[in-house]
Design an enzyme around this catalytic site. Structure first.
Site, mmCIF file in Angstrom:
data_model
loop_
_atom_site.group_PDB
_atom_site.id
_atom_site.type_symbol
_atom_site.label_atom_id
_atom_site.label_comp_id
_atom_site.label_asym_id
_atom_site.label_seq_id
_atom_site.Cartn_x
_atom_site.Cartn_y
_atom_site.Cartn_z
ATOM 1 N N LEU A 109 0.882 -1.164 0.000
ATOM 2 C CA LEU A 109 0.000 0.000 0.000
ATOM 3 C C LEU A 109 0.920 1.214 0.000
ATOM 4 C CD1 LEU A 109 -2.771 -0.850 2.650
ATOM 5 C CD2 LEU A 109 -3.008 -0.816 0.175
ATOM 6 N N ASP A 110 0.555 2.238 -0.743
ATOM 7 C CA ASP A 110 1.368 3.467 -0.763
ATOM 8 C C ASP A 110 1.441 4.052 0.644
ATOM 9 O OD1 ASP A 110 1.305 3.248 -3.518
ATOM 10 O OD2 ASP A 110 -0.384 4.633 -3.717
ATOM 11 N N GLN A 111 2.431 4.888 0.840
ATOM 12 C CA GLN A 111 2.586 5.540 2.155
ATOM 13 C C GLN A 111 1.298 6.263 2.567
ATOM 14 O OE1 GLN A 111 5.711 8.450 2.291
ATOM 15 N NE2 GLN A 111 5.663 8.578 4.514
ATOM 16 N N ARG A 197 -4.712 5.459 -7.837
ATOM 17 C CA ARG A 197 -4.339 6.882 -7.987
ATOM 18 C C ARG A 197 -4.158 7.231 -9.462
ATOM 19 N NH1 ARG A 197 -2.925 8.802 -2.798
ATOM 20 N NH2 ARG A 197 -2.761 7.021 -1.406
#
Ligand code: URA
Length: 269
Positions: A109-111, A197
């Site tokens: 998962l992205d930051q 995103r």
């Protein structure tokens, strides 16, 4: 057994596969002389080991067969899905300090993304969840920076051309619009880098908030942000079943909570 059929692994890999440490830690431990093979200290992480014949001992204790473990973490925003960050930013391992077995994240998962992250030491299971061929659904709640039209949501649903190719059809449900923002839910079966995103950016909008609310049949439910629990046998079994007949067979030694959902062991940040 004929030499060609012997299964050989390097010593660092044997340790990390045993689920007690990362490969980097294993290399450090070996170099420091903590590991013996057949009663002889071996300081070379690349030393070949035949697990059927060689006895590996760490700090005087024989290495145990790996016990499988499956952890469900509600990752908060701001934590990296890596083991160590050279810049010292918090990582998901900071949230797992009460866990005494080594696990690795199943996908990323992205930051800035929060939500469900599975961590395990079962590589076949991880492959099943992340390999797009198995079509394991991941659902995200999205807050977009603009009002998105039905047509725009429709193009997320049908598939969009990104720089790494057309996205698969997705399930998309508008939740609500508020002022100039749209909240919607999207379910995808791929796990490309920053996929949601980038899909939203392809509509000339931005993701302001992204939360992964389910992986296959496993949902966040009562798990608190920053906490973790062991997955139940039923959850692990259900995720393994998703996809095709090509799914790997369940392995023995599952270490999972016996109680129903939400009653597994929980960890605290
Ligand atoms: N899609 C993204 O863009 N980011 C994530 O962290 C997960 C899915």
């Amino acid at each position: 057994m004929a030499p060609a059929q012997r299964v050989l692994k390097t010593l660092d890999r044997v340790l990390s596969k045993a689920g007690i440490c990362s490969r980097t830690e294993a290399r450090e431990w070996i170099v420091r002389g903590r590991v013996k093979v057949n009663a002889k200290t071996i300081r070379d992480p690349e030393h070949w080991v035949d697990l059927d014949h060689d006895a590996v001992v760490l700090d005087g204790k024989p290495l145990q067969a790996e016990k499988k473990i499956y952890v469900l973490l509600y990752k908060p925003k701001g934590f990296l899905t890596t083991y160590k960050d050279p810049e010292g930013r918090p990582t998901v391992y900071d949230l797992l300090q009460k866990l005494d077995q080594w696990v690795f994240p199943v996908g990323r998962l992205d930051q800035d993304t929060s939500g469900l992250l599975i961590l395990t030491n079962d590589t076949a299971f991880a492959e099943h969840i992340t390999n797009p061929e198995f079509h394991v659904q991941k659902t995200y709640l999205v807050k977009a920076s603009t009002l998105l039209s039905d047509e725009q949501l429709g193009s997320l649903r049908d598939g969009l051309e990104l720089k790494d190719g057309l996205t698969r059809p997705a399930k998309v449900k508008r939740i609500r619009d508020s002022e100039s923002k749209t909240f919607f839910e999207i379910t995808i079966t791929e796990g490309r880098n920053r996929q949601v995103r980038r899909m939203v950016e392809a509509l000339d909008s931005q993701v302001l908030k992204l939360v992964r609310v389910s992986i296959g049949t496993v949902r966040i439910e009562r798990l608190q942000i920053g906490h973790w629990r062991l997955m139940t046998h039923e959850e692990v079994r259900a995720l393994r079943k998703i996809g095709s007949k090509a799914a790997p067979k369940p392995t023995s030694g599952v270490q999972a909570g016996r109680a129903g959902r939400g009653h597994g062991r929980e960890g605290h940040p």
